[in-house]
Design a protein around this motif. Structure first.
Motif, PDB file in Angstrom:
ATOM      1  N   ILE A 176       0.833  -1.205   0.000  1.00 25.72           N
ATOM      2  CA  ILE A 176       0.000   0.000   0.000  1.00 25.72           C
ATOM      3  C   ILE A 176       0.864   1.250   0.000  1.00 25.72           C
ATOM      4  O   ILE A 176       0.600   2.208  -0.737  1.00 25.72           O
ATOM      5  CB  ILE A 176      -0.954  -0.007   1.216  1.00 25.72           C
ATOM      6  CG1 ILE A 176      -1.992  -1.122   1.050  1.00 25.72           C
ATOM      7  CG2 ILE A 176      -1.634   1.353   1.381  1.00 25.72           C
ATOM      8  CD1 ILE A 176      -2.895  -1.308   2.245  1.00 25.72           C
ATOM      9  N   ARG A 177       1.910   1.242   0.811  1.00 26.26           N
ATOM     10  CA  ARG A 177       2.783   2.418   0.880  1.00 26.26           C
ATOM     11  C   ARG A 177       3.379   2.736  -0.491  1.00 26.26           C
ATOM     12  O   ARG A 177       3.473   3.901  -0.890  1.00 26.26           O
ATOM     13  CB  ARG A 177       3.889   2.195   1.913  1.00 26.26           C
ATOM     14  CG  ARG A 177       4.761   3.434   2.133  1.00 26.26           C
ATOM     15  CD  ARG A 177       5.783   3.216   3.230  1.00 26.26           C
ATOM     16  NE  ARG A 177       6.641   4.381   3.368  1.00 26.26           N
ATOM     17  CZ  ARG A 177       6.768   5.109   4.457  1.00 26.26           C
ATOM     18  NH1 ARG A 177       6.069   4.805   5.540  1.00 26.26           N
ATOM     19  NH2 ARG A 177       7.580   6.145   4.495  1.00 26.26           N
ATOM     20  N   GLU A 178       3.773   1.691  -1.226  1.00 23.46           N
ATOM     21  CA  GLU A 178       4.322   1.920  -2.565  1.00 23.46           C
ATOM     22  C   GLU A 178       3.247   2.427  -3.510  1.00 23.46           C
ATOM     23  O   GLU A 178       3.500   3.314  -4.336  1.00 23.46           O
ATOM     24  CB  GLU A 178       4.941   0.627  -3.094  1.00 23.46           C
ATOM     25  CG  GLU A 178       6.233   0.237  -2.376  1.00 23.46           C
ATOM     26  CD  GLU A 178       6.793  -1.076  -2.880  1.00 23.46           C
ATOM     27  OE1 GLU A 178       6.091  -1.771  -3.667  1.00 23.46           O
ATOM     28  OE2 GLU A 178       7.928  -1.429  -2.484  1.00 23.46           O
ATOM     29  N   ARG A 179       2.048   1.869  -3.398  1.00 20.62           N
ATOM     30  CA  ARG A 179       0.962   2.276  -4.293  1.00 20.62           C
ATOM     31  C   ARG A 179       0.582   3.740  -4.098  1.00 20.62           C
ATOM     32  O   ARG A 179       0.292   4.452  -5.071  1.00 20.62           O
ATOM     33  CB  ARG A 179      -0.262   1.382  -4.066  1.00 20.62           C
ATOM     34  CG  ARG A 179      -1.353   1.576  -5.121  1.00 20.62           C
ATOM     35  CD  ARG A 179      -2.591   0.773  -4.781  1.00 20.62           C
ATOM     36  NE  ARG A 179      -3.332   1.349  -3.657  1.00 20.62           N
ATOM     37  CZ  ARG A 179      -4.280   0.707  -2.980  1.00 20.62           C
ATOM     38  NH1 ARG A 179      -4.576  -0.544  -3.291  1.00 20.62           N
ATOM     39  NH2 ARG A 179      -4.913   1.305  -1.987  1.00 20.62           N
ATOM     40  N   ILE A 180       0.579   4.188  -2.841  1.00 18.60           N
ATOM     41  CA  ILE A 180       0.213   5.585  -2.575  1.00 18.60           C
ATOM     42  C   ILE A 180       1.453   6.480  -2.507  1.00 18.60           C
ATOM     43  O   ILE A 180       1.395   7.610  -2.026  1.00 18.60           O
ATOM     44  CB  ILE A 180      -0.629   5.714  -1.283  1.00 18.60           C
ATOM     45  CG1 ILE A 180       0.122   5.161  -0.074  1.00 18.60           C
ATOM     46  CG2 ILE A 180      -1.970   5.007  -1.451  1.00 18.60           C
ATOM     47  CD1 ILE A 180      -0.631   5.314   1.244  1.00 18.60           C
ATOM     48  N   ARG A 181       2.569   5.921  -2.992  1.00 19.11           N
ATOM     49  CA  ARG A 181       3.792   6.704  -3.207  1.00 19.11           C
ATOM     50  C   ARG A 181       4.326   7.369  -1.937  1.00 19.11           C
ATOM     51  O   ARG A 181       4.896   8.455  -1.977  1.00 19.11           O
ATOM     52  CB  ARG A 181       3.547   7.755  -4.293  1.00 19.11           C
ATOM     53  CG  ARG A 181       3.256   7.149  -5.659  1.00 19.11           C
ATOM     54  CD  ARG A 181       2.685   8.167  -6.622  1.00 19.11           C
ATOM     55  NE  ARG A 181       2.682   7.664  -7.992  1.00 19.11           N
ATOM     56  CZ  ARG A 181       1.790   6.806  -8.483  1.00 19.11           C
ATOM     57  NH1 ARG A 181       0.824   6.335  -7.700  1.00 19.11           N
ATOM     58  NH2 ARG A 181       1.858   6.402  -9.739  1.00 19.11           N
ATOM     59  N   GLY A 182       4.109   6.697  -0.801  1.00 19.42           N
ATOM     60  CA  GLY A 182       4.623   7.239   0.454  1.00 19.42           C
ATOM     61  C   GLY A 182       3.843   8.424   0.982  1.00 19.42           C
ATOM     62  O   GLY A 182       4.341   9.171   1.830  1.00 19.42           O
ATOM     63  N   TYR A 183       2.609   8.591   0.506  1.00 18.91           N
ATOM     64  CA  TYR A 183       1.747   9.683   0.960  1.00 18.91           C
ATOM     65  C   TYR A 183       0.533   9.111   1.691  1.00 18.91           C
ATOM     66  O   TYR A 183       0.230   7.922   1.581  1.00 18.91           O
ATOM     67  CB  TYR A 183       1.263  10.527  -0.228  1.00 18.91           C
ATOM     68  CG  TYR A 183       2.298  11.469  -0.789  1.00 18.91           C
ATOM     69  CD1 TYR A 183       2.226  12.843  -0.556  1.00 18.91           C
ATOM     70  CD2 TYR A 183       3.353  10.991  -1.565  1.00 18.91           C
ATOM     71  CE1 TYR A 183       3.177  13.711  -1.078  1.00 18.91           C
ATOM     72  CE2 TYR A 183       4.312  11.852  -2.089  1.00 18.91           C
ATOM     73  CZ  TYR A 183       4.217  13.212  -1.842  1.00 18.91           C
ATOM     74  OH  TYR A 183       5.162  14.072  -2.350  1.00 18.91           O
ATOM     75  N   LEU A 184      -0.164   9.977   2.424  1.00 16.31           N
ATOM     76  CA  LEU A 184      -1.406   9.601   3.090  1.00 16.31           C
ATOM     77  C   LEU A 184      -2.461  10.683   2.848  1.00 16.31           C
ATOM     78  O   LEU A 184      -2.132  11.876   2.813  1.00 16.31           O
ATOM     79  CB  LEU A 184      -1.190   9.450   4.601  1.00 16.31           C
ATOM     80  CG  LEU A 184      -0.437   8.200   5.071  1.00 16.31           C
ATOM     81  CD1 LEU A 184      -0.059   8.334   6.538  1.00 16.31           C
ATOM     82  CD2 LEU A 184      -1.285   6.945   4.851  1.00 16.31           C
TER      83      LEU A 184
END
Length: 211
Positions: free
Chosen positions: A111-119
């Protein structure tokens, strides 16, 4: 609208990714300022780097491992459908609600990779900056979903009482009746929590009463 679309397509689409995210956030915040819903935090959801979002140290809502795995699966399959509610201080964001959504975005590699390290985050209203207010906001979110742990709730009540919150204010802000506030105080076993309580005098045996 055509001009706006043209600007978005021509000026923003070709930016490097980090700059593009920043630009989109700026546009969202500018629109939020003129929105008829500007007093509603959900009106402006932006994406911020994961390492700027910090867990709070008082959340009483604990999720069992099976539910955490389900939340991770939900975000994997459905994406983020709810933002993380935060409070901003000195460039960092403290979680008000979404403690476990934050964990999934931080800890799940896929998930972290998919959202490019953003929240995805939204920000509580500016008048909620006092720690007591932030705690109360977190509790309201949790209780509205029916999730909280008794021992952790007791700790919260103690902290608010130590911050000079009256029983009436604690009950009003956390959605508790007076008996519940009293019970949670009793769990702590701390005499200081009852310093301002009115109790009837204890029964005493009259030494002059004949048996």
């Amino acid at each position: 609208m055509q001009i706006i679309n043209a600007v978005l397509q021509n000026e923003i689409a070709d930016m490097p990714e980090e700059e593009r995210i920043d630009a989109i956030n700026i546009i969202k915040m500018a629109l939020h300022e003129i929105s008829p819903f500007k007093n509603e935090p959900i009106d402006c959801v932006i994406w911020v780097p994961c390492d700027t979002v910090l867990a709070n140290d008082y959340n009483p809502n604990k999720v069992a491992p099976p539910e955490m795995r389900l939340l991770e699966t939900s975000i994997l399959e459905d994406g983020y459908t709810q933002p993380i509610v935060t409070w901003v201080d000195d460039g960092k964001r403290e979680v008000i609600d979404g403690f476990h959504r934050n964990r999934v975005g931080q800890e799940c590699k896929t998930i972290r990779e998919r959202i490019r390290g953003y929240l995805p985050v939204t920000t509580v209203n500016e008048n909620r900056h006092d720690r007591g207010d932030r705690i109360a906001s977190t509790i309201r979110h949790n209780r509205a979903r029916g999730k909280h742990q008794i021992s952790a709730m007791s700790d919260i009540v103690v902290e608010l009482a130590r911050r000079n919150w009256s029983d009436a204010k604690i009950g009003r802000e956390l959605g508790m009746d007076p008996d519940e506030v009293l019970r949670l105080k009793q769990i702590t076993g701390l005499a200081e929590m009852f310093a301002n309580e009115d109790f009837s005098e204890a029964w005493e045996i009259d030494p002059y009463t004949e048996e």
